[in-house]
Design a protein around this motif. Sequence first.
Motif, PDB file in Angstrom:
ATOM      1  N   VAL A   6      -7.836  38.892  30.913  1.00 42.92           N
ATOM      2  CA  VAL A   6      -8.380  38.740  32.259  1.00 42.92           C
ATOM      3  C   VAL A   6      -9.533  37.745  32.240  1.00 42.92           C
TER       4      VAL A   6
ATOM      5  N   ASP B  54      -3.761  42.752  28.538  1.00 44.63           N
ATOM      6  CA  ASP B  54      -3.861  41.772  29.608  1.00 44.63           C
ATOM      7  C   ASP B  54      -5.123  40.956  29.335  1.00 44.63           C
TER       8      ASP B  54
ATOM      9  N   ALA C 148     -10.846  34.059  40.012  1.00 43.73           N
ATOM     10  CA  ALA C 148     -11.308  35.010  38.996  1.00 43.73           C
ATOM     11  C   ALA C 148     -12.163  36.085  39.647  1.00 43.73           C
ATOM     12  N   PRO C 149     -12.113  37.315  39.182  1.00 42.22           N
ATOM     13  CA  PRO C 149     -11.384  37.800  38.015  1.00 42.22           C
ATOM     14  C   PRO C 149      -9.881  37.927  38.293  1.00 42.22           C
ATOM     15  N   LYS C 150      -9.114  37.433  37.346  1.00 45.01           N
ATOM     16  CA  LYS C 150      -7.658  37.397  37.499  1.00 45.01           C
ATOM     17  C   LYS C 150      -7.021  37.416  36.111  1.00 45.01           C
ATOM     18  N   ALA C 151      -5.860  38.086  35.998  1.00 44.92           N
ATOM     19  CA  ALA C 151      -5.144  38.145  34.722  1.00 44.92           C
ATOM     20  C   ALA C 151      -4.500  36.794  34.435  1.00 44.92           C
TER      21      ALA C 151
ATOM     22  N   GLU D 259      -0.367  38.763  30.857  1.00 46.92           N
ATOM     23  CA  GLU D 259      -0.162  40.205  30.986  1.00 46.92           C
ATOM     24  C   GLU D 259       0.837  40.670  29.930  1.00 46.92           C
TER      25      GLU D 259
ATOM     26  N   LYS E 214      -7.756  43.909  28.546  1.00 49.33           N
ATOM     27  CA  LYS E 214      -7.552  45.245  29.115  1.00 49.33           C
ATOM     28  C   LYS E 214      -6.217  45.766  28.681  1.00 49.33           C
TER      29      LYS E 214
ATOM     30  N   ASP F  66     -12.648  36.600  33.684  1.00 45.72           N
ATOM     31  CA  ASP F  66     -13.693  37.173  34.531  1.00 45.72           C
ATOM     32  C   ASP F  66     -14.408  36.091  35.343  1.00 45.72           C
TER      33      ASP F  66
END
Length: 125
Positions: free
Chosen positions: A62, A60, A95-98, A101, A125, A64
């Motif tokens: 992400v 994923d 953010a933080p957001k994927a 994915e 991640k 930040d």
Amino acid sequence: MAKLSTTELLDAFKEMTLLEVSEFVKAFEEEFDVSAAAAVAVAAPAAGGEEAAVEKDTFDVVLDSAGESKIKVIKEVRALTGLGLKEAKELVESAPKAVLEGAKKEDADKAKEALEGAGASVSLK
């Protein structure tokens, strides 16, 4: 028939092939009208978890933080995801957001590089 100890049973299973053990499990289930599925379901994630820790193949990406160049980051998010301007802006601001994915390693690395090039702080991640 003489009663076998747990150690003797384990030794017998060690000498069997996986196919023979599988056939034994099926016969055991039929004989005693039980299912070993619950035990297998519990054991499988433990083994899979160790493998996944050794070599993970999906990641994923992400976001930040957007950093100081928020507009550049929004443009990169749009390019990576195909989102519209409003959706990309909302993603960057939350953010933080994927961003991506389940991406393959090379795709995740490229996305991370592009976002960092635009000034974002990114983690895999």
